[in-house]
Design a protein around this motif. Structure first.
Motif, mmCIF file in Angstrom:
data_model
loop_
_atom_site.group_PDB
_atom_site.id
_atom_site.type_symbol
_atom_site.label_atom_id
_atom_site.label_comp_id
_atom_site.label_asym_id
_atom_site.label_seq_id
_atom_site.Cartn_x
_atom_site.Cartn_y
_atom_site.Cartn_z
ATOM 1 N N ASP A 9 17.294 -28.938 17.284
ATOM 2 C CA ASP A 9 18.588 -29.252 17.025
ATOM 3 C C ASP A 9 19.277 -28.267 18.408
ATOM 4 O O ASP A 9 20.583 -29.389 18.579
ATOM 5 N N SER A 55 11.881 -26.349 10.265
ATOM 6 C CA SER A 55 12.403 -25.287 11.190
ATOM 7 C C SER A 55 11.956 -25.736 13.284
ATOM 8 O O SER A 55 12.802 -25.027 13.700
ATOM 9 N N TRP A 74 12.915 -28.990 13.971
ATOM 10 C CA TRP A 74 13.067 -29.580 14.008
ATOM 11 C C TRP A 74 14.861 -28.801 13.853
ATOM 12 O O TRP A 74 15.289 -29.614 15.330
ATOM 13 N N GLU A 75 15.104 -27.737 13.668
ATOM 14 C CA GLU A 75 16.051 -27.311 13.622
ATOM 15 C C GLU A 75 15.665 -26.478 15.399
ATOM 16 O O GLU A 75 17.652 -26.090 15.792
ATOM 17 N N LYS A 76 14.784 -26.645 15.765
ATOM 18 C CA LYS A 76 15.041 -25.563 17.344
ATOM 19 C C LYS A 76 15.364 -27.105 18.092
ATOM 20 O O LYS A 76 15.735 -26.716 19.000
ATOM 21 N N THR A 112 20.458 -31.045 5.023
ATOM 22 C CA THR A 112 20.108 -29.271 5.066
ATOM 23 C C THR A 112 19.537 -28.862 4.291
ATOM 24 O O THR A 112 18.874 -27.792 3.925
ATOM 25 N N HIS A 150 16.737 -26.862 2.748
ATOM 26 C CA HIS A 150 15.924 -25.478 2.604
ATOM 27 C C HIS A 150 15.707 -24.057 1.216
ATOM 28 O O HIS A 150 15.061 -23.740 1.272
#
Length: 463
Positions: A434, A428, A430-432, A98, A102
């Motif tokens: 996640d 980003s 993917w982070e949603k 991660t 970033h």
């Protein structure tokens, strides 16, 4: 790590380079001429090999930009879809990946299948270098009579099923039998045996999928046998305990070969669940049930070892035995698939022919991880291997062996994908997803409830 050399592909046009010595990582920072400026590099695959390759390139070249393409809408490959749910500590490497994602010089492009949505030659036109790190997406076939029977499946598909790999969610393993046989004695075989025999309540707080946990709750499997052609000294699983290997193999041999005493036999008989290793046995046939609608057992040839060292092989003795079971899981190895007609591929070994990560006869194309060396080793092995490929690429860049002048990178590829109706998923995004998975798991005390349907993932993202 020794490099694999594919001599029958002809003499390489690449200069010889000295491999890294153990534990060393040369620094390339501040050694590049200004003409390279911002090398655009593409990595195909977002598992350990892909992320470790990207990490090395970003660390060692202060201007490099790396785009990671992944066919799934979610990153992390084998860490997400291969590591057993009851081994969460192994997944901590996701934190490192991660951090790499970033970086302002790194971009993740999920939901893009290279070879279908975009070709490797198109990537080569857009980037100074392309690294293929897409892993081993297939399994070695169980080529014996009866392998097509219901009740027989690959351990790889079973692992993908309980770990949420979308392509395996239609698998419906029948766990109504009392005995399962796993053909193979590697790490995957041990993981599968453990999941089959672990009480479901012990898996409730892991990230195993909801559907898999429901099936395991109804499981009647009480005994699991792991069958191997050779002996305890040749087992393929990784020993991580602080006990000397010789002592452990002696213990395995005694446990497997000696008859238990009366007390031990009684204890085993009263156990609710049990597993065992069957050495010196080679599968010859999956035996059908009387109605022919399932598996009833495996016919095994008894073997013995011939030769010494790496030449040791298992040969049949002529004796046969039948091992009754209702479920057969083949765990005889993973293998990679060819990704694009333009990329050389060794179908026998299931790898891309290469020398130190350079794809043979295709300048500017590289590979790392399992597609480079075969499906062996653990995550740390892949890290070292990927760093070596990164080193090779940077050496070629420094030597002026890669294309000069600017390359458009993702700008050109995104235009192509848009024209083809492909909607990439960013990191980003993917982070949603996640956050959604973590939120869904909170209600039941799980670290996450994995999303397993790519269509649902894209719908949640508004794609």
């Amino acid at each position: 790590m020794a490099s694999r050399c594919w001599r029958w592909w002809g003499r390489s046009a690449w200069p010889w380079t000295r491999p890294l010595s153990a534990g060393s990582t040369p620094s390339f920072r501040h050694q590049f001429s200004t003409q390279e400026k911002t090398p655009q590099i593409c990595v195909v695959g977002s598992g350990p090999a892909g992320f470790y390759t990207a990490q090395h390139l970003l660390k060692q070249h202060p201007q490099a930009h790396v785009d990671i393409y992944e066919k799934q809408p979610v990153p992390f490959g084998l860490v997400r879809f291969g590591v057993a749910p009851d081994h969460p500590e192994v997944k901590n490497v996701i934190n490192t990946f991660t951090q790499t994602a970033h970086s302002g010089r790194c971009a993740f492009w999920g939901n893009v299948e290279v070879g279908r949505d975009v070709t490797v030659p198109e990537l080569q036109e857009a980037y100074h270098a392309v690294v293929l790190s897409y892993g081993a997406e297939d399994h070695r076939a169980l080529d014996i009579p009866g392998a097509e029977l219901p009740g027989v499946c690959s351990a790889r598909a079973f692992v993908g099923w309980y770990n949420g790999l979308p392509e395996n969610q239609e698998l419906k393993p029948d766990l109504s039998c009392d005995t399962a046989v796993i053909l193979g004695q590697g790490n995957v075989a041990l993981d599968v045996a453990r999941i089959l025999l672990t009480p479901p309540e012990h898996l409730e707080k892991t990230d195993i999928t909801k559907a898999a946990l429901g099936v395991l709750r109804q499981s009647r499997v009480k005994t699991v046998w792991l069958v191997g052609r050779r002996g305890p000294l040749q087992v393929a699983f990784t020993i991580k305990v602080p006990r000397p290997r010789k002592r452990l193999t002696e213990l395995l041999l005694r446990t497997a070969m000696e008859k238990p005493g009366p007390e031990e036999a009684a204890r085993r008989a009263s156990a609710s669940r049990a597993w065992g290793l069957r050495f010196f046995r080679s599968p010859q046939q999956v035996l059908p049930s009387p109605d022919g609608r399932g598996a009833a057992g495996v016919r095994l040839a008894v073997t013995r070892l011939e030769g010494v060292g790496e030449a040791t092989r298992a040969v049949p003795t002529g004796a046969m035995e039948d091992l009754p079971c209702g479920l057969v899981l083949s765990s005889v190895g993973y293998k990679s698939r060819p990704i694009d007609p333009s990329v050389p591929f060794d179908s026998r070994l299931g790898v891309i022919p290469n020398v130190e990560g350079r794809v043979m006869d295709v300048p500017g194309l590289y590979c790392s991880g399992w597609v480079k060396r075969g499906p062996t080793g653990v995550i740390a092995t892949t890290m070292t291997d990927s760093f070596l490929t990164g080193q090779t690429l940077l050496q070629d860049l420094k030597a002026g062996l890669l294309p000069s002048g600017p390359r458009p990178g993702s700008t050109a590829i995104q235009a192509l994908l848009s024209s083809r109706g492909v909607q990439p998923v960013s990191f980003s995004d993917w982070e949603k997803l996640d956050a959604e998975e973590v939120a869904r798991g909170q209600g039941t005390g799980k670290p996450r409830e994995k999303l397993v349907d790519p269509r649902e993932m894209l719908r949640l993202l508004g794609h």
